[in-house]
Design a protein around this motif. Sequence first.
Motif, PDB file in Angstrom:
ATOM      1  N   VAL A  98       0.836  -1.203   0.000  1.00 25.07           N
ATOM      2  CA  VAL A  98       0.000   0.000   0.000  1.00 25.07           C
ATOM      3  C   VAL A  98       0.869   1.251   0.000  1.00 25.07           C
ATOM      4  O   VAL A  98       0.612   2.217  -0.738  1.00 25.07           O
ATOM      5  N   ALA A  99       1.928   1.258   0.817  1.00 21.57           N
ATOM      6  CA  ALA A  99       2.812   2.422   0.880  1.00 21.57           C
ATOM      7  C   ALA A  99       3.500   2.671  -0.453  1.00 21.57           C
ATOM      8  O   ALA A  99       3.635   3.823  -0.896  1.00 21.57           O
ATOM      9  N   SER A 100       3.936   1.624  -1.109  1.00 19.13           N
ATOM     10  CA  SER A 100       4.601   1.771  -2.406  1.00 19.13           C
ATOM     11  C   SER A 100       3.649   2.353  -3.447  1.00 19.13           C
ATOM     12  O   SER A 100       4.025   3.246  -4.223  1.00 19.13           O
ATOM     13  N   ALA A 101       2.409   1.871  -3.457  1.00 21.29           N
ATOM     14  CA  ALA A 101       1.423   2.378  -4.416  1.00 21.29           C
ATOM     15  C   ALA A 101       1.092   3.845  -4.151  1.00 21.29           C
ATOM     16  O   ALA A 101       1.008   4.654  -5.081  1.00 21.29           O
ATOM     17  N   LEU A 102       0.922   4.198  -2.876  1.00 22.86           N
ATOM     18  CA  LEU A 102       0.622   5.589  -2.554  1.00 22.86           C
ATOM     19  C   LEU A 102       1.798   6.503  -2.876  1.00 22.86           C
ATOM     20  O   LEU A 102       1.618   7.629  -3.347  1.00 22.86           O
ATOM     21  N   ALA A 103       3.012   6.028  -2.625  1.00 17.25           N
ATOM     22  CA  ALA A 103       4.193   6.835  -2.953  1.00 17.25           C
ATOM     23  C   ALA A 103       4.229   7.155  -4.440  1.00 17.25           C
ATOM     24  O   ALA A 103       4.541   8.289  -4.839  1.00 17.25           O
ATOM     25  N   ASP A 104       3.900   6.187  -5.275  1.00 15.46           N
ATOM     26  CA  ASP A 104       3.867   6.428  -6.717  1.00 15.46           C
ATOM     27  C   ASP A 104       2.826   7.495  -7.062  1.00 15.46           C
ATOM     28  O   ASP A 104       3.051   8.356  -7.925  1.00 15.46           O
ATOM     29  N   GLU A 105       1.674   7.440  -6.393  1.00 18.52           N
ATOM     30  CA  GLU A 105       0.630   8.441  -6.621  1.00 18.52           C
ATOM     31  C   GLU A 105       1.105   9.835  -6.188  1.00 18.52           C
ATOM     32  O   GLU A 105       0.945  10.825  -6.917  1.00 18.52           O
ATOM     33  N   PHE A 106       1.681   9.910  -5.004  1.00 19.86           N
ATOM     34  CA  PHE A 106       2.045  11.205  -4.443  1.00 19.86           C
ATOM     35  C   PHE A 106       3.216  11.844  -5.186  1.00 19.86           C
ATOM     36  O   PHE A 106       3.313  13.070  -5.263  1.00 19.86           O
ATOM     37  N   ALA A 163       3.863  12.012  -8.301  1.00 22.32           N
ATOM     38  CA  ALA A 163       3.489  12.685  -9.549  1.00 22.32           C
ATOM     39  C   ALA A 163       3.178  14.170  -9.354  1.00 22.32           C
ATOM     40  O   ALA A 163       3.521  14.999 -10.197  1.00 22.32           O
ATOM     41  N   GLY A 164       2.558  14.539  -8.248  1.00 24.51           N
ATOM     42  CA  GLY A 164       2.178  15.938  -8.055  1.00 24.51           C
ATOM     43  C   GLY A 164       3.009  16.677  -7.037  1.00 24.51           C
ATOM     44  O   GLY A 164       2.689  17.820  -6.680  1.00 24.51           O
ATOM     45  N   ALA A 165       4.095  16.061  -6.560  1.00 22.87           N
ATOM     46  CA  ALA A 165       4.866  16.654  -5.459  1.00 22.87           C
ATOM     47  C   ALA A 165       5.455  18.014  -5.827  1.00 22.87           C
ATOM     48  O   ALA A 165       5.395  18.960  -5.033  1.00 22.87           O
ATOM     49  N   GLU A 169      -4.514  14.077  -0.569  1.00 22.55           N
ATOM     50  CA  GLU A 169      -3.534  13.006  -0.409  1.00 22.55           C
ATOM     51  C   GLU A 169      -3.579  12.429   1.005  1.00 22.55           C
ATOM     52  O   GLU A 169      -3.463  11.203   1.189  1.00 22.55           O
ATOM     53  N   LEU A 170      -3.786  13.272   2.002  1.00 21.79           N
ATOM     54  CA  LEU A 170      -3.891  12.771   3.365  1.00 21.79           C
ATOM     55  C   LEU A 170      -5.169  11.974   3.576  1.00 21.79           C
ATOM     56  O   LEU A 170      -5.189  10.997   4.333  1.00 21.79           O
ATOM     57  N   ASP A 171      -6.227  12.363   2.895  1.00 24.26           N
ATOM     58  CA  ASP A 171      -7.451  11.548   2.951  1.00 24.26           C
ATOM     59  C   ASP A 171      -7.201  10.175   2.336  1.00 24.26           C
ATOM     60  O   ASP A 171      -7.711   9.158   2.827  1.00 24.26           O
ATOM     61  N   ARG A 172      -6.418  10.131   1.265  1.00 22.75           N
ATOM     62  CA  ARG A 172      -6.047   8.843   0.673  1.00 22.75           C
ATOM     63  C   ARG A 172      -5.211   8.019   1.657  1.00 22.75           C
ATOM     64  O   ARG A 172      -5.383   6.809   1.780  1.00 22.75           O
ATOM     65  N   LEU A 173      -4.311   8.683   2.361  1.00 24.71           N
ATOM     66  CA  LEU A 173      -3.473   8.014   3.347  1.00 24.71           C
ATOM     67  C   LEU A 173      -4.331   7.436   4.471  1.00 24.71           C
ATOM     68  O   LEU A 173      -4.142   6.283   4.889  1.00 24.71           O
ATOM     69  N   GLY A 190      10.648   9.495  -0.224  1.00 27.10           N
ATOM     70  CA  GLY A 190      11.196   9.540  -1.566  1.00 27.10           C
ATOM     71  C   GLY A 190      10.242  10.142  -2.570  1.00 27.10           C
ATOM     72  O   GLY A 190      10.657  10.612  -3.636  1.00 27.10           O
ATOM     73  N   ALA A 191       8.953  10.142  -2.235  1.00 26.37           N
ATOM     74  CA  ALA A 191       7.941  10.691  -3.137  1.00 26.37           C
ATOM     75  C   ALA A 191       7.634  12.149  -2.847  1.00 26.37           C
ATOM     76  O   ALA A 191       7.538  12.978  -3.758  1.00 26.37           O
TER      77      ALA A 191
END
Length: 394
Positions: free
Chosen positions: A15-23, A25-27, A40-44, A77-78
């Motif tokens: 789950v953390a790896s997938a969310l990191a990939d999402e985050f 992109a817009g960092a 993003e925090l709601d997704r977390l 890293g994201a």
Amino acid sequence: MTAHVIADDAEALAVASALADEFRAGAGARDAERRLPRAELDRLSASGLLAVTVPADHGGADVTAQTLAEIFRLLGGADGSIAQIPQSHFVYVNVIRRQGTDEQRTFFFAELLAGRRFGNAQSEAGTRHVQDIRTRLEARPDGSYVLNGTKHYSTGALFADWIPVLARTGDDKLQVAYVPADAPGLTVIDDWDGLGQRTTASGTVRLDSVPVPADRVLPHHLTFEGPQLHGAVAQLLHAAIDAGIAAGALAEAAEFVRTKSRPWFESEAETAAGDPLLIQRFGELALQVRASEALLREGARAVDAARARLTDDTAAEASVAVAAAKVQAARAAVEVSSALFEVAGTRSALASLNLHRHWRDARTHTLHDPTRWKIQHIGRYVLNGTRPPRHGLL
């Protein structure tokens, strides 16, 4: 609010790896525009990651320190801001695990499994030092309390459902009051204007006669009266954020050189990625990143070992191992994020690319507590066998 309940360490990492990939992109855009990461925090929260340290007998995954550190490294890293926001969340979950009553654990662990977020209100400005806490928790005749004070650097408070507040009672003992974000008399001010970690909203919390029921107060001073891992876990997560920032900066530098940089004419290389001097420098930077990741894993293993058999000696080993990880990760984050421009060249300095966010995040985050004192405690331990102090910052 509803949230997924993560079953085990493997699912937490996935789950953390997938969310990191999402985050990731817009960092850059979030940082440039200082667009706070509420979605993003709601997704977390919905992902269940914020509840992964809830004990198994309360329905949580109760992941290892190794897993928790890797979650923070991936998020760091994201996006260095998003990774920083839940650091205090997990610190104050640990306070409940260690000092909460059965009723407090039952209530708050259910809140966590539902996706609720903890912020923090601990640091104060203008006091003698970081542990000079002057916020007061005053007892009422009915057994409840009233909070008064002002907090700064309150990362996560603006996004929180509950805000743990460090305060002292009349006997000067340190307590944590868990206050709902909408409590009367509590005001969260978004006045953070830091150089880096721009979207953490690490602003001010004002407490003006905030009412606190007795069952929302935990005796934090007891945390430090015996062998403890409070500081080691908190610092492990800081080290993981730094290690993540370093790895993220290295990856972005490599991608930039492969796809956008021109070779220096004297190298006679066809591409920048073929320049032997650049290859050498990337090797050096990779060693810094790999060393930080290795020491992070070592520190996490020491925390897990101490948790399984907590004594003064195992707690000291964990604190020293984590201190070593934090020193190396801080150095790697600052060096690699700065060297990004050295290896990528002039174009990488364009403000529109916002590659400097990695350095700004690293430089800001590594100021949390001085690594020079961590090195001091490591030296004392190695040379004289002096155990690190129990003040919560080691």
